[in-house]
Design a protein around this motif. Structure first.
Motif, PDB file in Angstrom:
ATOM      1  N   ALA A   1     -45.248  42.298  48.226  1.00  0.00           N
ATOM      2  CA  ALA A   1     -44.176  43.300  48.236  1.00  0.00           C
ATOM      3  C   ALA A   1     -44.596  44.542  47.451  1.00  0.00           C
ATOM      4  CB  ALA A   1     -42.907  42.706  47.619  1.00  0.00           C
ATOM      5  N   GLY A   2     -44.033  45.682  47.834  1.00  0.00           N
ATOM      6  CA  GLY A   2     -44.313  46.916  47.115  1.00  0.00           C
ATOM      7  C   GLY A   2     -45.706  47.460  47.321  1.00  0.00           C
ATOM      8  N   ARG A   3     -46.365  47.061  48.409  1.00  0.00           N
ATOM      9  CA  ARG A   3     -47.744  47.502  48.674  1.00  0.00           C
ATOM     10  C   ARG A   3     -47.815  48.168  50.041  1.00  0.00           C
ATOM     11  NH1 ARG A   3     -52.231  43.091  47.738  1.00  0.00           N
ATOM     12  NH2 ARG A   3     -51.257  43.283  45.681  1.00  0.00           N
ATOM     13  N   THR A   4     -47.865  49.477  50.073  1.00  0.00           N
ATOM     14  CA  THR A   4     -47.965  50.221  51.324  1.00  0.00           C
ATOM     15  C   THR A   4     -49.326  50.030  51.978  1.00  0.00           C
ATOM     16  OG1 THR A   4     -46.386  51.903  50.578  1.00  0.00           O
ATOM     17  CG2 THR A   4     -47.904  52.533  52.343  1.00  0.00           C
ATOM     18  N   ASP A   5     -50.383  50.086  51.161  1.00  0.00           N
ATOM     19  CA  ASP A   5     -51.757  50.006  51.647  1.00  0.00           C
ATOM     20  C   ASP A   5     -52.344  48.652  51.251  1.00  0.00           C
ATOM     21  OD1 ASP A   5     -54.551  50.270  52.053  1.00  0.00           O
ATOM     22  OD2 ASP A   5     -54.484  52.424  51.659  1.00  0.00           O
ATOM     23  N   LYS A   6     -52.736  47.862  52.234  1.00  0.00           N
ATOM     24  CA  LYS A   6     -53.263  46.523  51.961  1.00  0.00           C
ATOM     25  C   LYS A   6     -54.571  46.548  51.171  1.00  0.00           C
ATOM     26  CE  LYS A   6     -53.261  45.221  56.293  1.00  0.00           C
ATOM     27  NZ  LYS A   6     -53.359  44.396  57.532  1.00  0.00           N
ATOM     28  N   ARG A   7     -55.246  47.692  51.134  1.00  0.00           N
ATOM     29  CA  ARG A   7     -56.528  47.788  50.429  1.00  0.00           C
ATOM     30  C   ARG A   7     -56.354  47.960  48.927  1.00  0.00           C
ATOM     31  NH1 ARG A   7     -58.444  52.512  54.411  1.00  0.00           N
ATOM     32  NH2 ARG A   7     -56.281  53.048  53.877  1.00  0.00           N
ATOM     33  N   THR A   8     -55.127  48.128  48.466  1.00  0.00           N
ATOM     34  CA  THR A   8     -54.852  48.321  47.044  1.00  0.00           C
ATOM     35  C   THR A   8     -54.325  47.027  46.423  1.00  0.00           C
ATOM     36  OG1 THR A   8     -52.513  48.954  47.248  1.00  0.00           O
ATOM     37  CG2 THR A   8     -54.162  50.679  47.637  1.00  0.00           C
ATOM     38  N   ASN A   9     -54.103  47.080  45.117  1.00  0.00           N
ATOM     39  CA  ASN A   9     -53.484  45.966  44.394  1.00  0.00           C
ATOM     40  C   ASN A   9     -52.077  46.318  43.944  1.00  0.00           C
ATOM     41  OD1 ASN A   9     -55.734  44.167  44.484  1.00  0.00           O
ATOM     42  ND2 ASN A   9     -56.743  45.411  42.901  1.00  0.00           N
ATOM     43  N   ASP A  10     -51.480  47.303  44.574  1.00  0.00           N
ATOM     44  CA  ASP A  10     -50.130  47.724  44.202  1.00  0.00           C
ATOM     45  C   ASP A  10     -49.125  46.605  44.440  1.00  0.00           C
ATOM     46  OD1 ASP A  10     -51.187  50.203  43.651  1.00  0.00           O
ATOM     47  OD2 ASP A  10     -50.532  51.115  45.545  1.00  0.00           O
ATOM     48  N   GLY A  11     -47.979  46.731  43.789  1.00  0.00           N
ATOM     49  CA  GLY A  11     -46.886  45.809  44.049  1.00  0.00           C
ATOM     50  C   GLY A  11     -47.083  44.447  43.432  1.00  0.00           C
ATOM     51  N   LYS A  12     -46.543  43.456  44.107  1.00  0.00           N
ATOM     52  CA  LYS A  12     -46.490  42.112  43.550  1.00  0.00           C
ATOM     53  C   LYS A  12     -46.748  41.073  44.636  1.00  0.00           C
ATOM     54  CE  LYS A  12     -43.538  39.431  40.405  1.00  0.00           C
ATOM     55  NZ  LYS A  12     -42.274  39.463  39.625  1.00  0.00           N
ATOM     56  N   THR A  13     -47.535  40.056  44.308  1.00  0.00           N
ATOM     57  CA  THR A  13     -47.793  38.942  45.216  1.00  0.00           C
ATOM     58  C   THR A  13     -47.178  37.683  44.632  1.00  0.00           C
ATOM     59  OG1 THR A  13     -49.888  39.920  45.948  1.00  0.00           O
ATOM     60  CG2 THR A  13     -49.566  37.572  46.365  1.00  0.00           C
ATOM     61  N   VAL A  14     -46.351  36.999  45.417  1.00  0.00           N
ATOM     62  CA  VAL A  14     -45.675  35.805  44.915  1.00  0.00           C
ATOM     63  C   VAL A  14     -45.859  34.643  45.891  1.00  0.00           C
ATOM     64  CG1 VAL A  14     -43.957  37.156  43.664  1.00  0.00           C
ATOM     65  CG2 VAL A  14     -43.464  36.402  45.980  1.00  0.00           C
ATOM     66  N   SER A  15     -45.816  33.462  45.377  1.00  0.00           N
ATOM     67  CA  SER A  15     -45.902  32.260  46.203  1.00  0.00           C
ATOM     68  C   SER A  15     -44.510  31.827  46.651  1.00  0.00           C
ATOM     69  CB  SER A  15     -46.600  31.136  45.433  1.00  0.00           C
ATOM     70  OG  SER A  15     -45.909  30.861  44.225  1.00  0.00           O
ATOM     71  N   VAL A  16     -44.477  30.851  47.539  1.00  0.00           N
ATOM     72  CA  VAL A  16     -43.232  30.384  48.146  1.00  0.00           C
ATOM     73  C   VAL A  16     -42.978  28.945  47.711  1.00  0.00           C
ATOM     74  CG1 VAL A  16     -42.069  29.884  50.336  1.00  0.00           C
ATOM     75  CG2 VAL A  16     -43.515  31.929  50.113  1.00  0.00           C
ATOM     76  N   ARG A  17     -41.789  28.680  47.173  1.00  0.00           N
ATOM     77  CA  ARG A  17     -41.485  27.335  46.695  1.00  0.00           C
ATOM     78  C   ARG A  17     -40.717  26.498  47.703  1.00  0.00           C
ATOM     79  NH1 ARG A  17     -36.224  27.207  44.481  1.00  0.00           N
ATOM     80  NH2 ARG A  17     -35.283  29.260  44.264  1.00  0.00           N
ATOM     81  N   GLU A  18     -40.092  27.149  48.676  1.00  0.00           N
ATOM     82  CA  GLU A  18     -39.330  26.401  49.682  1.00  0.00           C
ATOM     83  C   GLU A  18     -39.183  27.260  50.929  1.00  0.00           C
ATOM     84  OE1 GLU A  18     -34.927  24.228  50.120  1.00  0.00           O
ATOM     85  OE2 GLU A  18     -35.647  24.890  48.139  1.00  0.00           O
TER      86      GLU A  18
ATOM     87  N   ALA B   1     -41.107  31.853  44.392  1.00  0.00           N
ATOM     88  CA  ALA B   1     -41.331  31.250  43.083  1.00  0.00           C
ATOM     89  C   ALA B   1     -41.030  32.229  41.951  1.00  0.00           C
ATOM     90  CB  ALA B   1     -42.772  30.762  42.972  1.00  0.00           C
ATOM     91  N   GLN B   2     -41.000  33.530  42.268  1.00  0.00           N
ATOM     92  CA  GLN B   2     -40.673  34.570  41.290  1.00  0.00           C
ATOM     93  C   GLN B   2     -39.765  35.586  41.954  1.00  0.00           C
ATOM     94  OE1 GLN B   2     -44.250  36.229  39.279  1.00  0.00           O
ATOM     95  NE2 GLN B   2     -45.403  34.664  40.395  1.00  0.00           N
ATOM     96  N   SER B   3     -39.028  36.324  41.148  1.00  0.00           N
ATOM     97  CA  SER B   3     -38.160  37.354  41.708  1.00  0.00           C
ATOM     98  C   SER B   3     -38.946  38.629  41.965  1.00  0.00           C
ATOM     99  CB  SER B   3     -36.990  37.645  40.763  1.00  0.00           C
ATOM    100  OG  SER B   3     -37.466  38.132  39.525  1.00  0.00           O
TER     101      SER B   3
END
Length: 269
Positions: free
Chosen positions: A96-113, A135-137
């Motif tokens: 989320a929060g990443r316009t360009d996939k080549r960057t590290n912008d935003g946040k990556t979260v895992s899925v718990r359910e 798993a995170q907000s």
């Protein structure tokens, strides 16, 4: 073999991104629709997560993007059921929060359910919706959910968002893209697809094609203003004349989406 290739083209899941190991093949094959499907933004323009903060994309554990999604609460993302079923839950990531996939912008979260309707079997048969409980907000504005069918009128201009292919079988986009497409009537969509189900689906596109979602856009949002009305689901090719994109009709599932989003809230003791 020709029939199998035709099915692959119709499915809007970026299969090459998720088949990173032989173990993934049976999972993806099981999710493939018998009627076929396709999704990326063809004929669109670049967009930004600053303007569309609810737009997210899904990756496997290696970071390969294969679908889109949309934030429906701080701890829940809606997507297509065939996307949720494409990889193991433990390997699924939301970016989320990443316009360009080549960057590290935003946040990556895992899925718990993961919630998928028990009735789902194939995008071409409907019920192609899922809710990923995180798993995170996420610190980004969720999309609004529809309250009635007023936004589904024929001719309504909607915006589809995604990081998918920019042409049928072509390269995937590194940046978020968007395209404006008009909604079709149920009868107009049924004229293109005999399996069209007005309860669970909605169509959008132009008679001559040219502008559409494509492979890799599956699960991404179709919005009117800031309200989610559809999720990229399936279609015949990408941007072909007389073959509009088919989207999951979110209004049909809005109560389930709200219920699952509410149950996804994290509790800290």
């Amino acid at each position: 073999m020709a029939k199998h290739r035709r099915r692959d083209r119709k499915f809007r899941l970026a299969l090459t991104a998720v088949i990173t190991a032989a173990a993934f093949v049976p999972v993806v094959a099981a999710a493939m629709p018998s009627t076929g499907a396709r999704p990326n933004i063809v004929g669109g323009t670049e967009a930004s997560t600053s303007s569309y903060p609810f737009a997210v994309y899904l990756t496997d554990k290696s970071g390969n993007q294969f679908c889109g999604g949309v934030i429906v609460s701080a701890t829940a993302v809606a997507t297509a059921a065939h996307c949720a079923n494409a990889v193991k839950r433990a390997d699924l990531r939301v970016v989320a929060g990443r316009t360009d996939k080549r960057t590290n912008d935003g946040k990556t979260v895992s899925v718990r359910e993961v919630w998928v309707p028990d009735s789902f079997s194939d995008p071409g048969k409907g019920d192609d919706v899922a809710v990923l409980k995180l798993a995170q907000s996420l610190p980004y504005r969720p999309v609004e959910l529809p309250s009635d069918d007023s936004l589904y009128a024929e001719g309504t201009q909607a915006t589809v968002l995604g990081w998918g292919r920019t042409s049928d079988g072509g390269p995937r986009s590194d940046v978020l893209r968007k395209a404006e497409v008009p909604l079709l009537s149920d009868s107009g969509c049924r004229a293109s697809y005999s399996n069209y189900d007005s309860r669970s689906m909605v169509c959008a596109g132009y008679p001559d094609g040219k502008i559409d979602a494509c492979q890799g856009d599956s699960g991404g949002p179709l919005v009117v203003g800031g309200t989610l009305i559809g999720l990229v689901s399936w279609g015949d090719g990408c941007a072909q004349a007389g073959k509009p994109g088919v989207y999951t009709r979110v209004l049909t599932y809005v109560n389930e989406i709200r219920r699952e989003a509410e149950s996804s809230r994290l509790v800290f003791w």
